[in-house]
Design an enzyme around this catalytic site. Structure first.
Site, PDB file in Angstrom:
ATOM      1  N   ILE A  12      -0.287  -2.334  -0.754  1.00  0.00           N
ATOM      2  CA  ILE A  12      -0.952  -1.744   0.338  1.00  0.00           C
ATOM      3  C   ILE A  12      -1.255  -2.710   1.445  1.00  0.00           C
ATOM      4  O   ILE A  12      -0.607  -2.597   2.595  1.00  0.00           O
ATOM      5  CB  ILE A  12      -2.407  -1.318  -0.213  1.00  0.00           C
ATOM      6  CG1 ILE A  12      -2.304  -0.222  -1.152  1.00  0.00           C
ATOM      7  CG2 ILE A  12      -3.241  -0.519   1.053  1.00  0.00           C
ATOM      8  CD1 ILE A  12      -1.645   1.314  -0.979  1.00  0.00           C
ATOM      9  N   THR A  41      -0.773  -4.395  -8.313  1.00  0.00           N
ATOM     10  CA  THR A  41       0.617  -3.952  -7.950  1.00  0.00           C
ATOM     11  C   THR A  41       1.615  -4.546  -8.997  1.00  0.00           C
ATOM     12  O   THR A  41       2.651  -4.053  -9.166  1.00  0.00           O
ATOM     13  CB  THR A  41       0.881  -4.370  -6.536  1.00  0.00           C
ATOM     14  OG1 THR A  41       0.012  -3.898  -5.621  1.00  0.00           O
ATOM     15  CG2 THR A  41       2.287  -4.414  -6.250  1.00  0.00           C
ATOM     16  N   SER A  45       2.789   1.411 -14.216  1.00  0.00           N
ATOM     17  CA  SER A  45       3.874   2.198 -14.929  1.00  0.00           C
ATOM     18  C   SER A  45       5.031   2.380 -13.620  1.00  0.00           C
ATOM     19  O   SER A  45       6.070   2.893 -14.186  1.00  0.00           O
ATOM     20  CB  SER A  45       3.533   3.895 -14.834  1.00  0.00           C
ATOM     21  OG  SER A  45       2.267   3.624 -15.779  1.00  0.00           O
ATOM     22  N   ILE A  47       5.995   4.423 -11.360  1.00  0.00           N
ATOM     23  CA  ILE A  47       6.304   5.735 -11.405  1.00  0.00           C
ATOM     24  C   ILE A  47       6.194   6.103  -9.630  1.00  0.00           C
ATOM     25  O   ILE A  47       4.908   5.943  -9.309  1.00  0.00           O
ATOM     26  CB  ILE A  47       5.802   6.872 -12.301  1.00  0.00           C
ATOM     27  CG1 ILE A  47       5.420   6.384 -13.682  1.00  0.00           C
ATOM     28  CG2 ILE A  47       6.203   7.960 -11.999  1.00  0.00           C
ATOM     29  CD1 ILE A  47       7.056   5.852 -14.076  1.00  0.00           C
ATOM     30  N   HIS A  49       5.005   9.116  -8.256  1.00  0.00           N
ATOM     31  CA  HIS A  49       4.718  10.377  -8.748  1.00  0.00           C
ATOM     32  C   HIS A  49       5.114  11.550  -7.745  1.00  0.00           C
ATOM     33  O   HIS A  49       5.296  11.274  -6.663  1.00  0.00           O
ATOM     34  CB  HIS A  49       3.345  10.343  -8.877  1.00  0.00           C
ATOM     35  CG  HIS A  49       2.770   9.535  -9.805  1.00  0.00           C
ATOM     36  ND1 HIS A  49       2.986   9.782 -11.457  1.00  0.00           N
ATOM     37  CD2 HIS A  49       1.998   8.231 -10.035  1.00  0.00           C
ATOM     38  CE1 HIS A  49       2.409   8.910 -12.121  1.00  0.00           C
ATOM     39  NE2 HIS A  49       1.905   7.874 -11.373  1.00  0.00           N
ATOM     40  N   VAL A 172     -11.108 -14.826   0.148  1.00  0.00           N
ATOM     41  CA  VAL A 172     -12.066 -14.451   1.075  1.00  0.00           C
ATOM     42  C   VAL A 172     -13.469 -14.508   0.434  1.00  0.00           C
ATOM     43  O   VAL A 172     -13.713 -13.776  -0.679  1.00  0.00           O
ATOM     44  CB  VAL A 172     -12.095 -13.071   1.671  1.00  0.00           C
ATOM     45  CG1 VAL A 172     -13.348 -12.640   2.368  1.00  0.00           C
ATOM     46  CG2 VAL A 172     -10.677 -12.985   2.384  1.00  0.00           C
ATOM     47  N   CYS A 399      19.182 -18.062 -16.523  1.00  0.00           N
ATOM     48  CA  CYS A 399      18.549 -17.343 -17.181  1.00  0.00           C
ATOM     49  C   CYS A 399      19.602 -16.723 -18.066  1.00  0.00           C
ATOM     50  O   CYS A 399      20.441 -15.810 -17.256  1.00  0.00           O
ATOM     51  CB  CYS A 399      17.351 -16.333 -16.554  1.00  0.00           C
ATOM     52  SG  CYS A 399      16.896 -14.920 -17.609  1.00  0.00           S
TER      53      CYS A 399
END
Ligand SMILES: Cc1cc2nc3c(=O)[nH]c(=O)nc-3n(C[C@H](O)[C@H](O)[C@H](O)COP(=O)(O)OP(=O)(O)OC[C@H]3O[C@@H](n4cnc5c(N)ncnc54)[C@H](O)[C@@H]3O)c2cc1C
Length: 483
Positions: A12, A41, A45, A47, A49, A172, A399
């Protein structure tokens, strides 16, 4: 004095920062962790939605639908993975079919396109591995999957290259308002701003309640998951939901955009806002419930387990917009599911509010998103030969599980908003995310970080303060042991 200060570097906060960086505004984002996308975050899942589940008329329903429509375009622009794999809510037994009809009706009220009921035969044709008790499903064609942390890092980076300041490891401690502006006391000094955006995830109530008399409370609702190896990537094409409950969307089985599978999440209200441990009891519960969808869960192919915390608010909806009694305090609070899906819509809505308040104008020369190093694992043999000829560091695969080269790791460290920790490298490149979970590449990534950042390997951490990897040097009087 900044025009805008954003608290929180989750999807967000970073999405709002990116949108506001289009304008001639001075902008700072404060994040207590060592990287963006280190809170809710990073563990959910993933998804996108469709929007059939949210209560009609709620902020969740509105922003879910609008976010879903924007999502593919945002991912394309930022060059991060997205797959419209569709969602299926499966009824197990005839008695659950009624529930599907209710969801269909709710989805239609919310304006979701591409919803329809499937009978058992059509469900089995689409998903032959579904459990024997499956009796039908609700298909949501606009359901998708994404990579939440790659999206967030890309948004944060895009904001930075357009002039936003991101301060990491900056917690903060208190916020006050006087003489028409905000004073934010942080672990790294004081920040002043005209507008304060509260995108602090599970801590958003603590920020709001210091400034506004309109108090709310956020309870962390933990969700645990299993992750399964890529060998099972083809088991299901769609995301398989069960019927939602009062606590959330229930236990799902879904492919991820990188080809692993996840099972989960549980839903448990807890006290501690940092408690992301997994528990034997809840992981067993996932297996028990998920086996309805997938009876042949391959227990020997789990590669990891993880947990995330939903910011469940006592108002049971997203709190979006200016606090009624504090001009300039803009909340994006209580952003539990479907907050990831809704992020683009929330960012557009709230940044429009800020632009209006400050009468901000778009700045000329807004730069396009950062272009990431070519991904070695996606190249064919000719392309590999070509990049190795150009830069031999592509030929050093660090990796092995995920086929990540040294060149990609170096680029992830040197880029704007670059990686400074092992987890930072992992989320920007996938080094350490494969079957061995960093068992082989951790020391090599640590060496590269130490070299590139020009610090001692002893200073390299997994995710910032309190997560050292090494605690001493052999032969220097220190007892060598792994932290
Ligand atoms: C189990 C689970 C499953 C989910 N599944 C889905 C899904 O499939 N689809 C979907 O759309 N949504 C899903 N969600 C919801 C989605 O993950 C969240 O809505 C979204 O990640 C919230 O982002 P955020 O930026 O608000 O919060 P966060 O990512 O938590 O970001 C807030 C940031 O603020 C920082 N912060 C907090 N306090 C301070 C402070 N004092 N100083 C400085 N920084 C501070 C934190 O460190 C954190 O990085 C799920 C959530 C969970 C937990």
């Amino acid at each position: 004095m900044y025009d805008v200060c954003i608290i929180g570097g989750g999807v967000i906060g970073c999405a709002i920062a990116r949108e506001l960086s289009r304008y001639a505004l001075s902008l700072v984002l404060l994040e207590k962790n060592s990287d963006v996308a280190e809170g809710t975050t990073k563990a959910n899942s993933a998804i996108v939605h469709a929007g059939y589940d949210a209560k009609p008329g709620s902020n969740k329903a509105r922003t879910n639908l609008a976010g879903n429509r924007l999502f593919a375009g945002w991912c394309r622009e930022l060059d991060v993975p997205y797959d419209q794999n569709t969602s299926l809510v499966v009824a197990f037994g005839e008695d659950q079919r009624q529930g599907l009809a209710g969801l269909l009706e709710r989805g239609q009220k919310n304006g979701v396109a591409g919803l329809c009921l499937l009978d058992e035969a059509e469900l089995r044709r689409r998903e032959p591995n579904i459990g024997p008790r499956a009796a039908g499903a609700l298909l949501a064609e606009t359901g998708g999957i994404c990579c939440p942390y790659e999206l967030t890092i890309a948004l944060g980076t895009h904001a930075v290259i357009n002039g936003a300041e991101v301060r990491l490891n900056c917690k903060v401690q208190s916020v006050t308002r006087a003489n028409g502006h905000f004073r934010v006391l942080t672990s790294g000094g004081t920040v002043e701003s005209r507008i304060l955006i509260n995108a602090a995830g599970v801590y958003a109530d603590e920020i709001n309640n210091q400034l506004s008399a309109d108090h709310f409370k956020i309870t962390p609702r933990r969700g645990e998951y299993w992750m399964i190896d890529k060998a099972y990537a083809q088991t299901f094409r769609a995301t398989i939901f069960q019927l939602p409950t009062a606590m959330g969307k229930g236990i799902l089985v879904t492919p991820t955009v990188e080809g692993t599978m996840i099972l989960g999440p549980t839903a448990e209200d807890i006290e501690d806002k940092e408690d992301t441990r997994t528990t034997a009891e809840r992981l067993d519960e996932i297996l028990r419930i998920a086996s309805l969808s997938w009876p042949a869960i391959p227990g020997r192919s789990f590669i990891t387990a993880f947990a995330g915390l939903r910011a469940h608010c006592d108002r049971d909806d997203f709190i979006l917009g200016e606090a009624p009694d504090v001009p300039g305090l803009i909340n994006a609070a209580g952003i539990e599911s479907p907050g990831l899906t809704a992020a683009p819509a929330i960012a557009l809505e709230l940044s429009a509010l800020v632009v209006d308040r400050l009468q901000a104008v778009q700045k000329p020369g807004f730069l396009p998103p950062w272009s990431v190093a070519p991904r070695f694992r996606h190249m064919n043999a000719d392309e590999k030969r070509e990049v190795i000829a150009r830069d031999p560091a592509f030929g050093r695969v660090i990796c092995r599980c995920e086929q990540i080269s040294e060149a990609e790791i170096v680029a992830a460290i040197r880029r704007p908003l670059g990686a400074t920790t092992l987890d930072g490298v992992k989320r920007r490149t996938r080094a350490g995310m494969g079957r061995c979970q960093g068992g082989f590449c951790t020391p090599r990534v640590l060496d590269i970080l130490s070299r590139e950042l020009n610090v001692s390997p002893l200073e390299i951490t997994k995710f910032g303060e309190g997560s050292p990897i090494l605690t001493g040097e052999v032969g220097q009087g220190g007892e060598p042991h792994v932290g």
